[in-house]
Scaffold this active site. Structure first.
Site, short mmCIF file in Angstrom:
data_model
loop_
_atom_site.label_atom_id
_atom_site.label_comp_id
_atom_site.label_asym_id
_atom_site.label_seq_id
_atom_site.Cartn_x
_atom_site.Cartn_y
_atom_site.Cartn_z
N GLN A 93 0.87 -1.21 0.00
CA GLN A 93 0.20 -0.07 -0.08
C GLN A 93 0.77 1.17 -0.20
O GLN A 93 0.13 2.48 -0.04
CB GLN A 93 -0.74 -0.12 1.28
CG GLN A 93 -2.03 -1.17 1.19
CD GLN A 93 -2.43 -1.22 2.46
OE1 GLN A 93 -2.90 -0.42 3.38
NE2 GLN A 93 -3.54 -2.26 2.84
N HIS A 160 -1.32 -0.12 5.77
CA HIS A 160 -1.80 0.76 6.71
C HIS A 160 -1.01 1.94 7.03
O HIS A 160 -0.69 2.32 8.19
CB HIS A 160 -2.12 -0.14 7.89
CG HIS A 160 -3.31 -1.16 7.93
ND1 HIS A 160 -3.90 -1.46 8.93
CD2 HIS A 160 -3.99 -1.58 6.73
CE1 HIS A 160 -5.11 -2.64 8.45
NE2 HIS A 160 -4.86 -2.70 7.01
N GLU A 252 -15.69 2.48 9.78
CA GLU A 252 -16.09 3.23 10.56
C GLU A 252 -16.24 4.77 10.03
O GLU A 252 -15.26 5.07 9.06
CB GLU A 252 -15.33 3.42 11.75
CG GLU A 252 -15.37 2.09 12.45
CD GLU A 252 -14.65 2.13 13.71
OE1 GLU A 252 -14.23 0.94 14.47
OE2 GLU A 252 -13.95 3.30 14.15
N TYR A 262 -10.83 5.53 20.60
CA TYR A 262 -11.63 4.97 19.67
C TYR A 262 -11.52 3.38 19.53
O TYR A 262 -12.24 2.86 18.64
CB TYR A 262 -11.48 5.61 18.02
CG TYR A 262 -12.18 6.99 18.10
CD1 TYR A 262 -13.28 7.38 17.93
CD2 TYR A 262 -11.41 7.98 18.68
CE1 TYR A 262 -13.83 8.69 18.05
CE2 TYR A 262 -11.72 9.42 18.56
CZ TYR A 262 -13.01 9.73 18.44
OH TYR A 262 -13.58 11.01 18.52
N TYR A 273 -9.24 -11.06 10.53
CA TYR A 273 -9.32 -11.80 9.30
C TYR A 273 -9.20 -13.41 9.40
O TYR A 273 -9.81 -14.07 8.45
CB TYR A 273 -8.40 -11.21 8.25
CG TYR A 273 -8.80 -9.99 7.42
CD1 TYR A 273 -9.61 -9.80 6.59
CD2 TYR A 273 -7.91 -8.96 8.09
CE1 TYR A 273 -9.86 -8.68 5.91
CE2 TYR A 273 -8.25 -7.71 7.45
CZ TYR A 273 -9.22 -7.66 6.47
OH TYR A 273 -9.46 -6.15 5.79
#
Length: 378
Positions: A93, A160, A252, A262, A273
């Site tokens: 990513q 991430h 979210e 949070y 997963y």
């Protein structure tokens, strides 16, 4: 497989199915964008990630392999590749990420870029650099580039990063920092992973942050317990909204409040997963629950709050790009509450969404040969 593990996996799958049915009933049926918009293709890019409009209507577009383009929508064939972009880790990513302009761009020409930066021993982490955009004789470059912020620590893996950015009305720079798929750092105050950060425009911690007395990177932190926050936007009343990808379920939309936790990875409305369950938010009231969540997921990639005149009925609504859902999601924001109002079936993964100066909505598809689309009123 051990009996207790089998029971846990089965329970998690049953819960996931129950949540999926409930969430699907709440979501409006997807509609074709052509039913509402005039859809025009403007240009195509190689793995674009973000865009930012300049005051003159041109825009900067990042491509994940490490290219920054200056694009004139009236002459896209003459797009300029901007020199001086920092070297990026293009893997998984990672790559070149977000681009935003300083609020005083018209005077100082500062551009901010986020990207994946290499570390020692095969590690990497998100970084933010700022530089002045200089144009001369048909060319463009970034000059005086300075790295002003880094994720701490750099870790292995290529996922991430988060690293979306937004400026508020006071000129503070807000940054989403992903958990880098390492889970626990989201609750670790010696790390800025899995956090939402509030910085000065030079990358230093802003005065008034809630954990400043803990020193170190804790002084940057505004909120914690985030997984992979990929969208950030302020509404017209200055409230900060962040969307983030959940694990297996539980994407979210969060209203970000000073010093709040949070909950990730202690709670989530999704599961691991592997199938192992994660306690839901309602089991741990000390953690801040999302205002809105999705199972099945939409895979939110980006967000903007509409403030234009072209679609006056949508002023104040959030628009969220969806990756796996291949959609553009309109969320009706009403004070501190939110609900999904419309879902446009775009037929492609949507990586970024932005509002142009004339109030048109622009979206970037994800991947190779991805289209930049302009959505205007029919």
């Amino acid at each position: 497989m051990r009996p207790l593990l089998i029971i846990s996996v089965v329970a998690a799958l049953i819960a996931a199915c129950t949540q999926a049915g409930s969430a699907a009933e709440k979501a409006p049926a997807p509609i074709a964008p052509e039913a509402v918009f005039e859809v025009s293709e403007v240009a195509r890019f190689d793995e674009p990630w973000a865009m930012a409009f300049l005051p003159d209507g041109r825009l900067l577009v990042t491509e994940r392999p490490g290219r920054l383009l200056l694009v004139d929508p009236t002459d896209v064939a003459a797009a300029i590749s901007v020199a001086g972009v920092p070297q990026v880790v293009y893997a998984g990513q990672g790559g070149l990420g977000d681009v935003v302009l300083h609020p005083g761009f018209s005077e100082n020409r500062w551009v901010y870029l986020s990207y994946a930066e290499a570390g020692d021993g095969g590690t990497s982490g998100a970084a933010i650099a700022r530089a002045r955009l200089v144009e001369q004789a048909g060319a463009a470059s970034l000059e005086g580039l300075q790295v002003i912020w880094r994720q701490v620590p750099k870790v292995t893996g290529r996922g991430h990063y988060g690293h979306r950015m937004a400026f508020d009305a006071q000129g503070k720079l807000w940054v989403t920092s992903g958990d880098r798929q390492k889970f626990d750092p989201a609750q670790d105050m010696t790390s800025n992973l899995g956090k939402v950060l509030r910085l000065n425009d030079d990358g230093t911690p802003a005065v008034g942050n809630p954990f400043a007395d803990q020193a170190g990177v804790a002084a940057e932190i505004w909120s914690l317990g985030h997984r992979n926050p990929l969208g950030i936007a302020f509404d017209g009343d200055g409230r900060l909204w962040v969307n983030e990808m959940g694990p297996r379920g539980g994407d979210e939309l969060n209203l970000i409040e000073r010093g709040e936790n949070y909950g990730y990875p202690e709670v989530s409305n999704g599961n691991h997963y592997s199938g192992l369950p994660i306690p839901d938010h309602d089991t741990r009231p000390e953690f801040r629950a999302p205002v809105l969540w999705w199972t099945p997921v939409i895979s939110p990639s980006s967000m903007m709050v509409y403030a234009g005149d072209m679609f006056p009925d949508w002023r104040g609504d959030a628009f969220i790009g969806g990756l796996s859902s291949r959609s553009l999601v309109r969320v009706d924001l009403q004070g501190e509450s939110a609900h999904e109002a419309q879902r446009f079936a775009m037929g492609a993964r949507i990586r970024a969404v932005a509002q142009a100066l004339d109030g048109a909505i622009w979206v970037l598809e994800d991947g190779a040969d991805a289209r930049l689309l302009r959505l205007t009123v029919r």
